[in-house]
Design an enzyme around this catalytic site. Sequence first.
Site, short mmCIF file in Angstrom:
data_model
loop_
_atom_site.label_atom_id
_atom_site.label_comp_id
_atom_site.label_asym_id
_atom_site.label_seq_id
_atom_site.Cartn_x
_atom_site.Cartn_y
_atom_site.Cartn_z
N GLU A 98 0.86 -1.18 0.00
CA GLU A 98 0.00 0.00 0.00
C GLU A 98 0.89 1.23 0.00
OE1 GLU A 98 -2.80 0.49 3.28
OE2 GLU A 98 -3.84 2.03 2.11
N CYS A 131 -6.56 0.95 2.85
CA CYS A 131 -7.54 2.04 2.87
C CYS A 131 -7.52 2.89 1.60
CB CYS A 131 -7.30 2.92 4.08
SG CYS A 131 -7.73 2.12 5.63
N ASN A 148 -12.36 -3.43 0.97
CA ASN A 148 -11.25 -3.62 1.92
C ASN A 148 -11.81 -3.83 3.31
OD1 ASN A 148 -8.52 -3.60 2.92
ND2 ASN A 148 -8.85 -1.48 3.57
N GLU A 149 -11.84 -2.77 4.13
CA GLU A 149 -12.35 -2.94 5.49
C GLU A 149 -13.76 -2.37 5.57
OE1 GLU A 149 -9.44 -1.25 8.13
OE2 GLU A 149 -8.37 -3.15 8.27
O1 AHR Z 1 -2.08 -1.47 6.80
C1 AHR Z 1 -2.53 -0.19 7.15
C2 AHR Z 1 -4.04 -0.07 7.11
O2 AHR Z 1 -4.61 -0.91 8.05
C3 AHR Z 1 -4.71 -0.49 5.83
O3 AHR Z 1 -4.70 0.51 4.89
C4 AHR Z 1 -6.09 -0.80 6.25
O4 AHR Z 1 -6.71 -1.76 5.45
C5 AHR Z 1 -5.95 -1.21 7.70
O5 AHR Z 1 -6.80 -0.50 8.51
#
Ligand code: AHR
Length: 627
Positions: free
Chosen positions: A24, A215, A346-347
């Site tokens: 990321e 994220c 994702n989350e």
């Molecule tokens: O790894 C950092 C963050 O942690 C990622 O972007 C997210 O998916 C999680 O909350």
Amino acid sequence: MQLNIYPDEELAEIKPEMYGIFFEDINFAADGGLYAELIKNRSFEFTHPLTGWTALGNVEIHQDNPCFNRNPNYARLILKSGNYMGAGLENEGFRGIALHKGNEYRLTFYARLSEGGKANLHFGCITSKNDITYKNEMEISGTEWTKYTATIIPGETDDHSRFRIWMGSEGSIDIDHISLFPTNTWQDRENGMRQDLAQALYDLDPGVFRFPGGCIVEGTTLENRYQWKNSIGPVENRPYNTNRWYYSLRDRLTPDYFQSYGLGFFEYFLLCEDFGAEPLPILSCGIACQFESSELVCIDDLQPYIDDALDLIEFANGSPMSEWGKIRAEMGHPEPFNLKMIGIGNEQWGKIYPERLELFVTAIRAKYPNILIVGGSGVTAQGDDYDYLWKEMKRIGVDLVDEHYYMPPEWFLHHAGRYDSFDRKGPKVFAGEYAAHDMARDKANTFYSALSEAAYMTGLERNADIVHMATYAPLMAHIDAWQWRPDMIWFNNSAVVKTPNYYVQQLYAQNSGTHTIRITSNDSDLKGSHDLYATAALDKNNSELIIKVVNTSNQPKNLQLELNGRKWKLHGKPKVTVLQSDDLSTVNDFEHEHVSPKIGKAVVEKNTIHILAKKHSFNIIRVEYLK
Ligand code: AHR
């Protein structure tokens, strides 16, 4: 202590993609990190167009008749007689520009004369002590945008150099996309990656490569989500996006953090190919970050998002005659990338997620029935939201479910049995983001955190029938520009620190084997009793037995590992690798690599391996077998 290994009791096939990397653009991982561009805000597109630049005298920002329609800003340097201030620009790089004496750097920019004629442009490099270590000039002519290129060889090494460009004669020059790359990039690519960082990723031997987050996939708002179509094609015209990590963690604001998309989906696919890793792109499901705006696409308006997923599969795998395959081919890769998996969301949490995911799944299954689909289970690895999403993932019938857990080391030590009694009938598990957060030591990448991960991972491997992939997160962090820790790799402008956590991941990936087999002590799996954790595997390609033993106690342990089974014989000398430290708080840093894999010792007598597992140690034993 006696441990019994049963090679006839095969538990699971270990997927080649089992241990991988999660990438990321957080902590300057892409822009300012892996992506080797040295100029920050090369296209003047940040919210404040001169972020990263110091205007030296007469400089204006314009947009009319731009060089690149999707990045319309450019700078105008104006030097008229009687203007004693001059006109120029200086770039600070990403917390400095690392320039090395005698190395080559490729400068490129686009320029035109706003009023025609000819003008002289000077450019050079300045050290942090203000010494000029390189200076040259070139003539700019014509009123059409033209690309200019020069090779720079600095006379001094300095990690915090600056780059300067200034008018050497009267005139008015429009200039855009000022770019400086080392010519020595990974695989010598022009739009390339930093050699040392890409090498560190390659050395992890990753089986899967998840990108582009995290994220940033979701975005703070939908507009700010990662849109892969903006990340392909000519780099100059990939529109900039703010990086949400610039403000997401309010105590680590980083207002100069943007995404240039120079490292975009095409480059990610190339890296996967270089590393021999399966690509796993994750796309927005139509919900922006639920910690931030929670902005939502109405179900009726979701089609463009679904199209993004379908088009991505065509971009990766389609024929060069197809709409998106053609773009891939034009970018220099007519062969398919052979994408096998895609993640949606994702989350996310709540009903809004499965409602949307289901539509993606239906569309992807209809057009690409062989593509595996990864769904999510939210932010935590337990609780009502998690249970609800797992139930929904089963109902929808995704192939894998992404689980995230950032927990203290003790959690990892106590949960090595997490998947032992998991439901085997539903989707498989992708442990897509996890890391032990050593809160007592301010979340540093301590050996304790790494040892607890090594212990926990024996449980992932023992359950390789259900856990198909696992990726530590986050991957990388710039020491002067990070937002989140711990991270697997730390770097500054010219050096890399491999943390103890890096070595745990590397040792698992390099020693995964092909099939897990039963290993017990007193008929029980080794998941923490007597502070011992273990897993055993066969590497059927090389006829090797691989045993991983983690001793988390502060005492050494004398172990006898006996291979049971009439037809099986150990053969030859064992190879032992050990990751160990007496001090659990140890970290690696730029000056010292305190923890790294070392060669260890073991002795084979008949079918028993004798090993002294030192206190706080992760041991890998490989020995040939005959059958
Ligand atoms: O790894 C950092 C963050 O942690 C990622 O972007 C997210 O998916 C999680 O909350």
